[in-house]
Design an enzyme around this catalytic site. Structure first.
Site, short mmCIF file in Angstrom:
data_model
loop_
_atom_site.label_atom_id
_atom_site.label_comp_id
_atom_site.label_asym_id
_atom_site.label_seq_id
_atom_site.Cartn_x
_atom_site.Cartn_y
_atom_site.Cartn_z
N GLY A 213 32.82 -37.71 4.52
CA GLY A 213 33.55 -36.48 4.83
C GLY A 213 34.45 -36.65 6.05
O GLY A 213 35.57 -36.14 6.09
N CYS B 56 25.32 -33.76 14.74
CA CYS B 56 26.34 -34.61 15.38
C CYS B 56 26.42 -34.38 16.87
O CYS B 56 26.97 -35.19 17.59
CB CYS B 56 27.69 -34.34 14.74
SG CYS B 56 27.59 -34.22 12.97
N THR C 81 37.73 -52.10 -1.82
CA THR C 81 37.01 -52.16 -3.09
C THR C 81 36.18 -50.89 -3.27
O THR C 81 35.46 -50.47 -2.36
CB THR C 81 36.12 -53.42 -3.14
OG1 THR C 81 36.97 -54.54 -3.04
CG2 THR C 81 35.32 -53.48 -4.43
N SER D 239 31.69 -34.39 0.98
CA SER D 239 30.83 -35.54 1.30
C SER D 239 29.59 -35.54 0.42
O SER D 239 28.91 -34.52 0.30
CB SER D 239 30.42 -35.47 2.77
OG SER D 239 29.51 -36.51 3.05
N HIS E 181 26.53 -36.80 0.68
CA HIS E 181 25.14 -36.68 1.15
C HIS E 181 24.75 -35.26 1.54
O HIS E 181 23.60 -35.01 1.91
CB HIS E 181 24.87 -37.67 2.29
CG HIS E 181 25.49 -37.33 3.61
ND1 HIS E 181 24.77 -36.72 4.61
CD2 HIS E 181 26.72 -37.52 4.12
CE1 HIS E 181 25.55 -36.56 5.68
NE2 HIS E 181 26.74 -37.03 5.40
N ASN F 33 29.16 -25.41 9.49
CA ASN F 33 27.92 -26.17 9.35
C ASN F 33 26.82 -25.72 10.29
O ASN F 33 25.65 -26.01 10.08
CB ASN F 33 28.19 -27.67 9.57
CG ASN F 33 29.01 -27.95 10.81
OD1 ASN F 33 30.13 -27.45 10.96
ND2 ASN F 33 28.46 -28.72 11.71
N GLN G 261 30.37 -28.46 3.76
CA GLN G 261 29.16 -27.62 3.60
C GLN G 261 29.25 -26.72 2.38
O GLN G 261 28.22 -26.22 1.90
CB GLN G 261 28.94 -26.76 4.84
CG GLN G 261 28.50 -27.52 6.07
CD GLN G 261 27.10 -28.11 5.96
OE1 GLN G 261 26.25 -27.59 5.25
NE2 GLN G 261 26.86 -29.21 6.65
C1 LIG Z 1 28.57 -33.36 7.69
C2 LIG Z 1 29.91 -32.75 7.88
C3 LIG Z 1 31.06 -33.55 8.02
C4 LIG Z 1 30.99 -35.06 8.07
O1 LIG Z 1 30.69 -35.64 6.83
P1 LIG Z 1 30.15 -37.15 6.82
O2 LIG Z 1 30.14 -37.52 5.38
O3 LIG Z 1 28.79 -37.11 7.42
O4 LIG Z 1 31.11 -37.97 7.59
C5 LIG Z 1 32.28 -32.94 8.16
N1 LIG Z 1 32.39 -31.58 8.15
C6 LIG Z 1 31.32 -30.78 8.00
C7 LIG Z 1 31.50 -29.30 7.97
C8 LIG Z 1 30.04 -31.33 7.86
O5 LIG Z 1 28.98 -30.53 7.74
#
Ligand SMILES: *Cc1c(COP(=O)(O)O)cnc(C)c1O
Length: 388
Positions: free
Chosen positions: A70, A324, A236, A198, A200, A150, A178
């Site tokens: 993300g 973070c 890749t 993202s 995960h 978030n 989110q």
């Molecule tokens: C987790 C998050 C990101 C970062 O995503 P990553 O894949 O962990 O780099 C960016 N923006 C928001 C709102 C998030 O919650």
């Protein structure tokens, strides 16, 4: 262990791992090679994943670009668009409550000749289309406003901001990391030009993201190298990651209605119980237009960190705000932006749920929480006298 930190990251679903495994072990070819069966199968899997993601957000297949996360999607959208379009203007509008992936990217651009307006938010963390409109200048080229926050779960009026930007012919990017898989997203109906996702955050793998780029939007590349991703994102392809992200997103979107009902019931139980039973607390973010899985509470007279540690010892994993920023002693920029003084912002707790949580976990958590808060307050010099 009861895991209540799903805004930080999520468990990868079994179905997702199963969809990814054959890419590692059988169809492991390089999607850019033309001659081998593993290469062709890999390419087919990538095409299929791209189509699945496109369908989930109302985009076209060729508008979906896989990235490394993300953060990369946010960096690419903002830097790539700003640099490519600087002849048109050097002004960017964002908000004070963005994720650092957006905020720090904007700060980098400020050191390189761009001007950025960081819009203040209201006391629930929201910006309106009118706020954005008031900040537009002749040299404004890009608006980037997060879909959902978030830390405190606020959902912004994205369709209204999108309509405004379209009318003013200004590009509109939204960090939907989110929101994806949690609330409905339709990039066409919402007039979104670029959108970050993202894997995960919705039970997909880490290390894979998506940037949707509406056709016709021009932006410079962030990664330079080979011709992957239509020549716009070299490197890749992480095909297993793309398949995992697509599988997880489809599962999340297809089950959204029933999943949301379950998650909202747990969320509201936590919010209502805390507000009713624990004194000197405040809910951060709105009751309506809130992410289904987000609870953000400030407890006066205690430190968020000591609350987290006490809960951790009982087996409950929650966060003080954003993963973070933990490790830093500064209170959250989001809580300060909604107007909280430092001493209140320090007492924050975020619970972020997923469909894997249960009401039994919630009830057990609530039974532990009250006594822990009471014990911590009784040890706090700030609390002395408050009860008298
Ligand atoms: C987790 C998050 C990101 C970062 O995503 P990553 O894949 O962990 O780099 C960016 N923006 C928001 C709102 C998030 O919650």
């Amino acid at each position: 262990m009861v895991y209540f930190d799903n805004a930080a990251t999520t468990r990868v679903k079994k179905e997702v791992v199963e969809a990814m495994l054959p890419i590692y072990t059988e169809n492991f070819g390089n999607a850019s090679s033309t001659y081998t069966t593993p290469g062709q199968n890999a390419r087919r899997a990538l095409t299929e994943a791209r189509k699945t993601v496109a369908e989930a957000i109302g985009a076209e297949e060729r508008e979906i670009y896989f990235t490394g996360c993300g953060t990369e999607s946010d960096n690419w959208a903002i830097k790539g668009y700003a640099v490519k379009n600087k002849a048109k203007g050097n002004h960017i509008i964002t908000t004070a409550v963005e994720h650092h992936a957006v905020l720090h990217t904007c700060q980098f651009l400020e050191k390189n000749g761009f001007e950025v307006t960081y819009l203040p938010v209201d006391d629930e963390g929201r910006v309106t289309a009118a706020d954005v409109e008031a900040a537009i200048r002749p040299e404004t080229i890009l608006v980037t406003v997060m879909f959902a926050n978030n830390e405190i779960g606020t959902i912004n009026p994205i369709a209204e901001i999108g309509a405004l930007c379209r009318e003013k012919k200004i590009a509109f990017h939204t960090d939907a990391v989110q929101a994806a898989g949690a609330v409905p997203i339709d990039v066409k109906a919402m007039n979104i030009d670029m959108l970050s996702i993202s894997g995960h955050k919705f039970h997909g793998p880490k290390g894979i993201g998506v940037l949707y780029v509406k056709k016709g939007i021009r932006l410079d590349n962030l990664m330079h190298g080979g011709a992957q991703e239509s020549g716009r994102r070299a490197g890749t392809e992480n095909i297993a990651g793309a398949v995992g992200l697509a599988t997880a997103l489809k599962l999340a979107v297809d089950s959204m209605e029933e999943k949301t009902a379950k998650i909202v019931a747990m969320r509201d139980k936590i919010i209502d119980t805390i507000l009713a039973e624990i004194p000197y607390v405040r809910l951060n973010g709105p009751r309506e237009n809130r992410l289904p899985n987000n609870v953000s509470i400030c407890f006066r007279y205690i430190e968020g960190e000591s609350l987290l540690l006490s809960l951790d010892m009982k087996g409950y994993v929650v966060s003080s705000g954003s993963a973070c920023t933990s490790g830093s002693l500064d209170p959250s920029h989001v809580l300060l932006a909604i107007g909280l003084p430092h001493e209140i912002a320090h007492g924050s707790m975020r619970v972020s749920l997923s469909e894997e949580n249960t009401m039994e976990e919630v009830d057990a958590f609530l039974a532990e929480l009250g006594p822990i808060v009471k014990r911590l307050r009784n040890m706090s010099p700030l609390y002395e006298g408050v009860e008298k």
